[in-house]
Design an enzyme around this catalytic site. Structure first.
Site, short mmCIF file in Angstrom:
data_model
loop_
_atom_site.label_atom_id
_atom_site.label_comp_id
_atom_site.label_asym_id
_atom_site.label_seq_id
_atom_site.Cartn_x
_atom_site.Cartn_y
_atom_site.Cartn_z
N GLY A 1 0.81 -1.10 -0.07
CA GLY A 1 -0.04 -0.15 0.00
C GLY A 1 0.88 1.26 0.09
O GLY A 1 2.16 1.20 -0.36
N SER B 1 -2.49 -6.34 -5.64
CA SER B 1 -1.14 -5.61 -5.77
C SER B 1 -0.18 -6.46 -6.48
O SER B 1 0.70 -5.89 -6.61
CB SER B 1 -0.61 -5.28 -4.35
OG SER B 1 -1.75 -4.11 -4.01
N ASP C 1 -3.31 -1.33 10.72
CA ASP C 1 -3.24 -1.59 12.00
C ASP C 1 -4.08 -2.68 12.62
O ASP C 1 -3.73 -3.84 13.03
CB ASP C 1 -3.51 -0.40 12.72
CG ASP C 1 -2.52 0.68 12.90
OD1 ASP C 1 -1.29 0.29 12.59
OD2 ASP C 1 -2.92 1.79 12.96
N HIS D 1 4.60 2.04 12.39
CA HIS D 1 3.83 2.55 13.35
C HIS D 1 3.48 1.52 14.56
O HIS D 1 3.55 0.59 14.29
CB HIS D 1 2.18 2.91 12.78
CG HIS D 1 1.33 3.36 13.72
ND1 HIS D 1 1.48 4.15 14.58
CD2 HIS D 1 -0.02 3.15 13.63
CE1 HIS D 1 0.67 4.88 15.21
NE2 HIS D 1 -0.52 4.03 14.94
N GLY E 1 3.14 7.67 2.01
CA GLY E 1 3.94 7.13 1.15
C GLY E 1 4.33 7.72 -0.03
O GLY E 1 5.52 7.54 -0.73
N ASP F 1 1.14 10.27 17.68
CA ASP F 1 0.36 10.04 16.44
C ASP F 1 -1.12 10.01 16.37
O ASP F 1 -1.70 10.65 15.68
CB ASP F 1 1.18 8.86 15.80
CG ASP F 1 0.61 8.55 14.41
OD1 ASP F 1 1.17 9.58 13.62
OD2 ASP F 1 -0.14 7.82 13.98
N GLU G 1 -13.57 30.87 2.40
CA GLU G 1 -12.94 31.29 3.62
C GLU G 1 -12.83 30.22 4.61
O GLU G 1 -12.23 30.42 5.59
CB GLU G 1 -13.93 32.44 4.07
CG GLU G 1 -14.17 33.54 3.36
CD GLU G 1 -13.17 34.34 2.93
OE1 GLU G 1 -12.07 34.29 3.77
OE2 GLU G 1 -12.94 34.77 1.88
N GLU H 1 -8.91 28.48 1.74
CA GLU H 1 -7.78 29.23 2.21
C GLU H 1 -6.80 28.48 3.14
O GLU H 1 -5.94 29.12 3.64
CB GLU H 1 -8.37 30.53 2.55
CG GLU H 1 -8.53 31.54 1.51
CD GLU H 1 -9.06 32.92 1.67
OE1 GLU H 1 -8.23 33.41 2.46
OE2 GLU H 1 -9.63 33.57 1.02
#
Length: 348
Positions: A27, A54, A84, A109, A135, A192, A228, A232
């Site tokens: 990933g 993958s 996790d 992690h 990543g 974290d 706004e 920004e």
């Protein structure tokens, strides 16, 4: 006393040069570590489950792809780069049965180790190398000859070489180009999660939506509210990232600065800080981890419901239309599970 910053001079790739490095998962972090290590001249294999989409992506990028269990058997250093909530099942099924004395388990992690969803044996090294960036940034910065800062941590030093291995890995992915700090699994995990929940993701998105809603409910155009309260925000965050809060205040108008220092503390007041402290306690106690693991094991029903509801918010619809007029903003429509392919192609 300032923390030591480890750089290229403190790490040598020779530590892992003759080792087989397995990346379990491909990933966001997995693909970046694998590609950077490969470009650094390391021997990298990819471990994936049999039906993983993958597999073809990794093969096309020149990697040897193996079943997870076989990759663990073959490797000296095993990077567990799966979500996790998935680590425990992958670890118990494919990793733990194939760990032998002298191997190194590596994480980006500390969640699974700190909250004890897994129990690594004492005769293997357990380390962390955590780049402080997603990543695709880890990859793009490496390709540009740069790097993102990172953290290392040693949970178990079975052979006396754990720190050298962690620093070598950090160098291989480019982190020592920018600077690496040493921490521990508890500190990295708690800070974290706290940052994500109360400031970076949870706090920021809730603040943006609340400001948007207040303006719209008061009769102002949603387009104006979007500009706004959301659009920004990047300008301000970029200034803070480049020069700190003081630098941001120097760069904005005096009107904006006075509004910042005189009104900001009324909005984010002592009661907010008190709730932040309460959330920190829930993270440290493991309450958040237990709830998140239970949600995942239950099929993420509440999580997916909230995702659907959030996607329908007016700010999303207004934002999508307005961003379509901004040619300088690269439109991204990423799907979970396919992100790594997009990141890989974008980093070439």
């Amino acid at each position: 006393m300032a923390a030591k910053i480890y750089t290229n001079k403190d790490a040598t790739l020779a530590t892992i040069k003759r080792k087989t490095l397995a990346v379990i998962g491909f990933g966001s972090q997995g693909h970046a570590h694998a590609l950077n290590l490969k470009d650094s001249g390391m021997n990298v294999v990819i471990g994936l489950y049999a039906k993983s989409k993958s597999r073809e992506v990794a093969k096309k990028l020149g990697f040897k792809v193996m079943d997870t269990a076989d990759a663990v058997k073959a490797a000296d250093v095993i990077f567990v780069a799966v979500p996790d909530t998935k680590i425990a099942s992958v670890y118990n099924k494919d990793i733990a049965p194939n760990l032998t004395k002298g191997k190194t388990l590596l994480f980006s992690h500390g969640f699974a180790v700190h909250f004890k969803t897994i129990d690594p044996p004492k005769d293997v090294n357990v380390v962390m190398v955590a780049p402080k960036g997603p990543g695709h940034t880890v990859r793009s910065q490496f390709v540009d000859g740069k790097g993102v800062p990172g953290l290392i941590a040693i949970h178990n030093d079975a052979d006396g070489k754990a720190k050298k291995i962690a620093l070598a890995w950090a160098r291989g992915i480019g982190c020592t180009r920018a600077g690496v700090f040493e921490t521990n699994f508890e500190e990295e995990t708690v800070t974290d999660l706290f940052g994500e929940q109360v400031v970076l993701c949870g706090g920021a998105s809730a603040l943006v939506k609340a400001g948007f809603e207040v303006l719209v409910e008061a009769g102002y155009q949603p387009e104006m509210a979007y500009f706004e309260c959301l659009h920004e925000l990047k300008l301000i965050v970029d200034l803070m990232n480049e020069s700190g809060i003081a630098g941001m205040r120097f760069s904005v108008s005096e009107t904006a600065e006075w509004g910042d220092v005189s009104v900001g503390p009324k909005i984010i007041d002592a009661s907010v800080k008190k709730r932040m402290a309460k959330q920190l306690k829930e993270i440290k106690s493991g309450k958040f981890a237990r709830e998140w693991i239970a949600e995942a094991e239950g099929g993420c029903k509440n999580f997916n419901k909230i995702r659907r509801e959030e996607a329908k918010h007016q700010i999303e619809k207004v934002g999508e239309r307005l961003r379509g007029t901004m040619s300088w903003i690269k439109q991204k429509k990423l799907k979970k599970g396919a992100a790594q392919a997009s990141y890989v192609s974008a980093s070439k």
